[in-house]
Design an enzyme around this catalytic site. Structure first.
Site, PDB file in Angstrom:
ATOM      1  N   ASP A 100     -16.150  13.976  -2.137  1.00 29.93           N
ATOM      2  CA  ASP A 100     -17.121  14.489  -1.169  1.00 29.93           C
ATOM      3  C   ASP A 100     -18.217  15.259  -1.914  1.00 29.93           C
ATOM      4  O   ASP A 100     -17.928  16.261  -2.564  1.00 29.93           O
ATOM      5  CB  ASP A 100     -16.378  15.418  -0.195  1.00 29.93           C
ATOM      6  CG  ASP A 100     -17.279  15.925   0.908  1.00 29.93           C
ATOM      7  OD1 ASP A 100     -18.506  15.700   0.847  1.00 29.93           O
ATOM      8  OD2 ASP A 100     -16.748  16.555   1.837  1.00 29.93           O
TER       9      ASP A 100
ATOM     10  N   CYS B  84     -23.192  11.490   4.150  1.00 28.44           N
ATOM     11  CA  CYS B  84     -23.265  11.370   2.679  1.00 28.44           C
ATOM     12  C   CYS B  84     -22.636  10.060   2.187  1.00 28.44           C
ATOM     13  O   CYS B  84     -23.338   9.121   1.818  1.00 28.44           O
ATOM     14  CB  CYS B  84     -22.579  12.556   1.997  1.00 28.44           C
ATOM     15  SG  CYS B  84     -23.322  14.151   2.364  1.00 28.44           S
ATOM     16  N   ARG B  85     -21.302   9.995   2.180  1.00 24.16           N
ATOM     17  CA  ARG B  85     -20.625   8.864   1.532  1.00 24.16           C
ATOM     18  C   ARG B  85     -20.712   7.565   2.317  1.00 24.16           C
ATOM     19  O   ARG B  85     -21.070   6.512   1.754  1.00 24.16           O
ATOM     20  CB  ARG B  85     -19.155   9.218   1.268  1.00 24.16           C
ATOM     21  CG  ARG B  85     -18.988  10.284   0.214  1.00 24.16           C
ATOM     22  CD  ARG B  85     -17.589  10.849   0.228  1.00 24.16           C
ATOM     23  NE  ARG B  85     -17.327  11.627   1.446  1.00 24.16           N
ATOM     24  CZ  ARG B  85     -16.169  12.162   1.766  1.00 24.16           C
ATOM     25  NH1 ARG B  85     -15.132  11.979   0.985  1.00 24.16           N
ATOM     26  NH2 ARG B  85     -16.039  12.874   2.865  1.00 24.16           N
ATOM     27  N   SER B  86     -20.330   7.587   3.608  1.00 27.30           N
ATOM     28  CA  SER B  86     -20.261   6.294   4.305  1.00 27.30           C
ATOM     29  C   SER B  86     -21.638   5.674   4.582  1.00 27.30           C
ATOM     30  O   SER B  86     -21.772   4.452   4.480  1.00 27.30           O
ATOM     31  CB  SER B  86     -19.398   6.375   5.576  1.00 27.30           C
ATOM     32  OG  SER B  86     -19.910   7.281   6.508  1.00 27.30           O
TER      33      SER B  86
ATOM     34  N   ASN C  89     -20.356  11.349   8.063  1.00 26.01           N
ATOM     35  CA  ASN C  89     -21.248  10.184   8.187  1.00 26.01           C
ATOM     36  C   ASN C  89     -22.698  10.532   7.816  1.00 26.01           C
ATOM     37  O   ASN C  89     -23.644   9.983   8.380  1.00 26.01           O
ATOM     38  CB  ASN C  89     -21.173   9.568   9.593  1.00 26.01           C
ATOM     39  CG  ASN C  89     -21.816   8.184   9.718  1.00 26.01           C
ATOM     40  OD1 ASN C  89     -22.295   7.814  10.791  1.00 26.01           O
ATOM     41  ND2 ASN C  89     -21.847   7.415   8.653  1.00 26.01           N
TER      42      ASN C  89
ATOM     43  N   CYS D  56     -16.363   8.158   6.538  1.00 25.47           N
ATOM     44  CA  CYS D  56     -16.113   9.417   5.825  1.00 25.47           C
ATOM     45  C   CYS D  56     -15.959  10.512   6.875  1.00 25.47           C
ATOM     46  O   CYS D  56     -15.634  10.218   8.029  1.00 25.47           O
ATOM     47  CB  CYS D  56     -17.231   9.707   4.822  1.00 25.47           C
ATOM     48  SG  CYS D  56     -18.873   9.882   5.550  1.00 25.47           S
TER      49      CYS D  56
HETATM   50  P1  4NP Z   1     -19.558  12.978   4.151  1.00 21.76           P
HETATM   51  O1  4NP Z   1     -19.861  14.466   3.619  1.00 21.76           O
HETATM   52  O2  4NP Z   1     -18.186  13.048   4.816  1.00 21.76           O
HETATM   53  O3  4NP Z   1     -19.566  12.176   2.925  1.00 21.76           O
HETATM   54  O4  4NP Z   1     -20.664  12.669   5.137  1.00 21.76           O
HETATM   55  C1  4NP Z   1     -19.731  15.587   4.435  1.00 21.76           C
HETATM   56  C2  4NP Z   1     -20.778  15.968   5.246  1.00 21.76           C
HETATM   57  C3  4NP Z   1     -20.660  17.097   6.031  1.00 21.76           C
HETATM   58  C4  4NP Z   1     -19.499  17.836   6.002  1.00 21.76           C
HETATM   59  C5  4NP Z   1     -18.451  17.457   5.193  1.00 21.76           C
HETATM   60  C6  4NP Z   1     -18.570  16.325   4.408  1.00 21.76           C
HETATM   61  N1  4NP Z   1     -19.399  19.022   6.772  1.00 21.76           N
HETATM   62  O5  4NP Z   1     -18.349  19.670   6.713  1.00 21.76           O
HETATM   63  O6  4NP Z   1     -20.329  19.345   7.529  1.00 21.76           O
END
Ligand code: 4NP
Length: 155
Positions: free
Chosen positions: A124, A12-14, A10, A7
């Site tokens: 997201d 939340c989703r992945s 790294n 993602c």
């Molecule tokens: P992820 O979520 O891609 O599922 O880990 C996010 C975590 C942090 C950010 C964006 C998406 N950020 O912009 O900091």
């Protein structure tokens, strides 16, 4: 079979996909056949534990993400892994840009094969309300559950 979930951050989703896939593989007695990891296309959270909301939501479903730490995708990942699964099209495009020519990993959207709830991308949840993490878990359980039986058993 080595699988890398990717993602943006790294956190939340992945990591959720990694934890759920590992949990389901262990439950199915396939823990020795599958190797799972996750990474982000961005470097904002390198070294961080998963988001506390993701950890809490996963624990409620028996999945422990607390030992995971964020890292950024590396060019070498395209040869270390058999399959690289992107959470959304934006991250898929980022992966296509950094993919070294001639590397062997198959690269696709995590939800492409199953489209749970008609979705091709894992939304997201980072800026949204907490129930976004429940949606992520629902999608990860559905797509990882479909992925596991599709593995060629080696050895
Ligand atoms: P992820 O979520 O891609 O599922 O880990 C996010 C975590 C942090 C950010 C964006 C998406 N950020 O912009 O900091």
């Amino acid at each position: 079979m080595r699988v890398l979930f990717v993602c943006l951050g790294n956190i939340c989703r992945s990591p959720t996909a990694e934890g759920v896939a590992r949990h389901l593989a262990a439950e199915a007695g396939l823990g020795a056949v599958w190797e799972f990891d996750s990474a982000g296309t961005g470097d904002y959270h390198v070294g961080c534990a998963p988001d506390a909301r993701a950890v809490r939501a996963a624990l409620r479903r028996g999945v422990d993400l607390r030992g995971l730490r964020a890292r950024q995708v590396l060019p070498a990942d395209f040869d270390r892994f058999d399959l690289i699964l992107a959470m959304d099209r934006s991250n898929l495009a980022s992966l296509e840009r950094i993919r070294p020519p001639g590397s062997h990993a198959e690269l696709r959207l995590f939800l492409a094969a199953t489209r749970p709830h008609g979705l091709a991308e894992v939304p997201d949840p980072y800026l949204g309300p907490d129930d976004g993490f429940e949606v992520v878990l629902d999608l990860c359980f559905a797509a990882a559950g479909e992925l596991l039986p599709s593995a060629p058993v080696r050895g």
